[in-house]
Write a protein that holds these residues in place. Structure first.
Motif, PDB file in Angstrom:
ATOM      1  N   GLU A  45       1.351   4.027  -3.183  1.00 24.18           N
ATOM      2  CA  GLU A  45       1.186   5.475  -3.037  1.00 24.18           C
ATOM      3  C   GLU A  45       2.376   6.221  -3.640  1.00 24.18           C
ATOM      4  O   GLU A  45       2.210   7.241  -4.321  1.00 24.18           O
ATOM      5  N   GLU A  46       3.591   5.702  -3.391  1.00 17.43           N
ATOM      6  CA  GLU A  46       4.782   6.342  -3.959  1.00 17.43           C
ATOM      7  C   GLU A  46       4.819   6.200  -5.481  1.00 17.43           C
ATOM      8  O   GLU A  46       5.242   7.122  -6.193  1.00 17.43           O
ATOM      9  N   ASP A  47       4.386   5.038  -5.987  1.00 20.56           N
ATOM     10  CA  ASP A  47       4.337   4.849  -7.441  1.00 20.56           C
ATOM     11  C   ASP A  47       3.407   5.871  -8.090  1.00 20.56           C
ATOM     12  O   ASP A  47       3.705   6.421  -9.170  1.00 20.56           O
ATOM     13  N   ARG A  48       2.286   6.105  -7.463  1.00 13.39           N
ATOM     14  CA  ARG A  48       1.330   7.090  -8.009  1.00 13.39           C
ATOM     15  C   ARG A  48       1.926   8.502  -7.984  1.00 13.39           C
ATOM     16  O   ARG A  48       1.690   9.307  -8.889  1.00 13.39           O
ATOM     17  N   ALA A 107       0.834  -1.212   0.000  1.00 15.00           N
ATOM     18  CA  ALA A 107       0.000   0.000   0.000  1.00 15.00           C
ATOM     19  C   ALA A 107       0.865   1.257   0.000  1.00 15.00           C
ATOM     20  O   ALA A 107       0.584   2.233  -0.728  1.00 15.00           O
ATOM     21  N   MET A 108       1.928   1.242   0.803  1.00 17.15           N
ATOM     22  CA  MET A 108       2.809   2.410   0.861  1.00 17.15           C
ATOM     23  C   MET A 108       3.572   2.591  -0.448  1.00 17.15           C
ATOM     24  O   MET A 108       3.745   3.716  -0.948  1.00 17.15           O
ATOM     25  N   TYR A 134       9.207  -4.792  -5.493  1.00 16.42           N
ATOM     26  CA  TYR A 134       9.031  -5.526  -4.240  1.00 16.42           C
ATOM     27  C   TYR A 134       8.389  -6.890  -4.489  1.00 16.42           C
ATOM     28  O   TYR A 134       8.847  -7.914  -3.946  1.00 16.42           O
ATOM     29  N   ARG A 135       7.357  -6.922  -5.287  1.00 20.80           N
ATOM     30  CA  ARG A 135       6.690  -8.197  -5.563  1.00 20.80           C
ATOM     31  C   ARG A 135       7.639  -9.204  -6.215  1.00 20.80           C
ATOM     32  O   ARG A 135       7.625 -10.390  -5.885  1.00 20.80           O
ATOM     33  N   GLN A 136       8.438  -8.746  -7.156  1.00 18.33           N
ATOM     34  CA  GLN A 136       9.283  -9.663  -7.913  1.00 18.33           C
ATOM     35  C   GLN A 136      10.478 -10.174  -7.113  1.00 18.33           C
ATOM     36  O   GLN A 136      11.151 -11.114  -7.554  1.00 18.33           O
ATOM     37  N   THR A 137      10.735  -9.596  -5.941  1.00 19.09           N
ATOM     38  CA  THR A 137      11.902 -10.008  -5.144  1.00 19.09           C
ATOM     39  C   THR A 137      11.516 -10.412  -3.727  1.00 19.09           C
ATOM     40  O   THR A 137      12.351 -10.380  -2.827  1.00 19.09           O
ATOM     41  N   THR A 138      10.268 -10.822  -3.530  1.00 21.79           N
ATOM     42  CA  THR A 138       9.796 -11.124  -2.183  1.00 21.79           C
ATOM     43  C   THR A 138       9.100 -12.477  -2.125  1.00 21.79           C
ATOM     44  O   THR A 138       8.190 -12.757  -2.922  1.00 21.79           O
ATOM     45  N   LYS A 139       9.538 -13.280  -1.184  1.00 19.46           N
ATOM     46  CA  LYS A 139       8.920 -14.579  -0.957  1.00 19.46           C
ATOM     47  C   LYS A 139       7.432 -14.409  -0.681  1.00 19.46           C
ATOM     48  O   LYS A 139       7.015 -13.511   0.036  1.00 19.46           O
ATOM     49  N   PHE A 163       7.859   0.702  -7.779  1.00 19.56           N
ATOM     50  CA  PHE A 163       8.287   0.108  -6.514  1.00 19.56           C
ATOM     51  C   PHE A 163       7.497  -1.158  -6.175  1.00 19.56           C
ATOM     52  O   PHE A 163       8.047  -2.120  -5.631  1.00 19.56           O
ATOM     53  N   VAL A 164       6.194  -1.153  -6.456  1.00 19.21           N
ATOM     54  CA  VAL A 164       5.370  -2.338  -6.173  1.00 19.21           C
ATOM     55  C   VAL A 164       5.892  -3.529  -6.953  1.00 19.21           C
ATOM     56  O   VAL A 164       6.060  -4.624  -6.412  1.00 19.21           O
TER      57      VAL A 164
END
Length: 462
Positions: free
Chosen positions: A160-163, A156-157, A173-178, A169-170
């Protein structure tokens, strides 16, 4: 005799590989005209696919089976997956009475549909954008949830920064997170199982017993699925197997490099992720993998080294030289944008502090994007089950926490690079959560450290 119009409840606490197979079963059951229900108390039959790679997951499976029996005492319970092959006696001893059946998933499908598992799999498209996690709403309480509240707060945070900044950033994070990787892919992709089981006999692992003989899916079936996916705009192909690097052995047909090239040749924009490849085939095919990685065709490789100690690797029967594999991985990490994902086994029998520190040093040195610290759990029927010098569980917990801290530091450093464009105060708030999210994957919430200063499944026929 085939019984028609049954009400069937499906549940699992298994890995992606077994969850994929459960989706094949789901599709076959629906094709046969049975009704899938979302609560065990509505079911005539409950089918549970259980994991047995750790004692913790066997306990979790039995807990869920107890819940199912309590909520639907008259229903027949069918147990499948690795737990049916490796832990049958344990389950039976702890679940007395009632209708319990233990069957391979292929036989569960035949019993309910008279359909071939291979044929249903051949016709089934398993797209990304769906969660492969155990469903819990109105179902059973599962401990095997990989994405918790903290990770969703981070998303969520970041959103907000991407917008605000027009960043990604989303996605980073998604592509590098278990948990998001494989199990909750949001970007367009196609999952294809290419092998089942593993040809190796590591001394700690019961996957060969749980999954049966190592088999490779025919190349024409893999290519047909990938081709259909590309035609429908899905150019990211995720190849699944307990060990993908030995694809095609003992078949007389195409091997791993030919299979990969056949998929990549379908379209210049096709990219591949591989879950899992063992170090030995990684070394064998290193030059090809490096070539594909540099060309941007390999999005992710899941490769598990398990330990930085050559002495322990020999006892584990891993069969490779850690210095040689580390050298190759350093070159790969420095040369390619490919995401590297690895498991590290902590507390194998005889592990001394110097062995553990060798693992810690290697984890820091290789700097994978995703690192998973796994506590050793002796599995019945494996050589490690009866090995001397079992490590004190309290020591294992301390070491897992230590390695988790290292993994968290590496993840924070990675995300710090991504988040460099945003205000330092907001960056610090996000990175504190990143630290906690990495930590809470492995330890109970009451053991979480204080924040540190920042330095539904949709299936369709193709």
């Amino acid at each position: 005799m085939l019984i028609m119009n049954k009400k069937i409840f499906l549940a699992h606490n298994s890995c992606l590989n077994a969850a994929y197979d459960l989706n094949v079963l789901r599709a076959g059951i629906e094709a046969a005209g049975h009704q899938l229900v979302d609560r065990p108390e509505l079911a005539d039959e409950i089918v549970f696919s259980g994991c047995s790679v750790r004692e913790h997951w066997v306990d979790d499976a039995i807990n869920q089976l107890d819940q199912a029996r309590l909520r639907s005492p008259e229903a027949r319970i069918v147990i499948t997956g690795c737990i049916a092959n490796t832990s049958r006696q344990i389950v039976q001893s702890r679940m007395t009475g009632g209708q319990l059946s233990f069957l391979p998933i292929q036989e569960v499908l035949l019993e309910n549909s008279e359909l071939s598992f291979a044929e249903v799999d051949r016709r089934l498209s398993q797209e990304g954008g769906n969660s492969f996690e155990p469903a819990t709403a109105n179902g059973l309480h599962s401990l095997r949830r990989r994405v918790g509240e903290t990770k969703y707060r981070i998303l969520a945070m970041l959103d907000e920064e991407d917008r605000r900044h027009g960043t990604h950033f989303v996605r980073n994070y998604r592509q590098t997170t278990k948990g998001f990787v494989f199990y909750d892919e949001q970007e367009s992709c196609e999952m294809i199982t290419v092998t089942r089981s593993c040809p190796y006999q590591c001394s700690f692992c019961n996957i060969p017993l749980g999954r049966g003989d190592f088999v490779s899916v025919p190349l024409q079936d893999i290519v047909a699925k990938a081709q259909a996916a590309v035609a429908n705009g899905r150019h990211h192909i995720i190849l699944i197997g307990d060990e993908v690097g030995n694809y095609g052995i003992k078949t007389g047909g195409a091997r791993f490099p030919e299979m990969i090239q056949a998929v990549l040749s379908l379209h210049p924009s096709v990219t591949i992720s591989i879950r899992y490849i063992e170090p030995k085939p990684f070394l064998k095919y290193f030059e090809k993998l490096l070539f594909w990685g540099k060309a941007g065709r390999l999005q992710l490789l899941y490769i598990s080294l398990q330990s930085g100690s050559q002495r322990l690797l020999k006892a584990m029967r891993r069969g490779y030289d850690i210095d040689r594999i580390a050298k190759a991985l350093r070159e790969f990490r420095q040369s390619c944008p490919t995401i590297l994902y690895g498991n590290w086994l902590v507390g194998f029998p005889g592990e001394q502090e110097e062995d553990f520190q060798a693992t810690v040093s290697l984890v820091r040195d290789l700097d994978f994007h995703i690192n998973v610290a796994i506590p050793f759990s002796p599995r019945p029927g494996t050589p490690a089950w009866v090995m001397a010098d079992q490590v004190d569980p309290a020591v294992i917990d301390i070491r897992v926490n230590t390695l988790t801290e290292v993994a968290s530091e590496l993840k924070v450093a990675l995300m710090s690079q991504y988040l460099a464009p945003i205000a330092s105060s907001q960056c610090s708030a996000i990175l504190e959560l990143v630290w906690l999210a990495e930590y809470e994957q492995y330890v109970p919430n009451d053991q979480l450290p204080a924040p540190r200063p920042v330095i539904p499944l949709v299936l369709r026929n193709s």
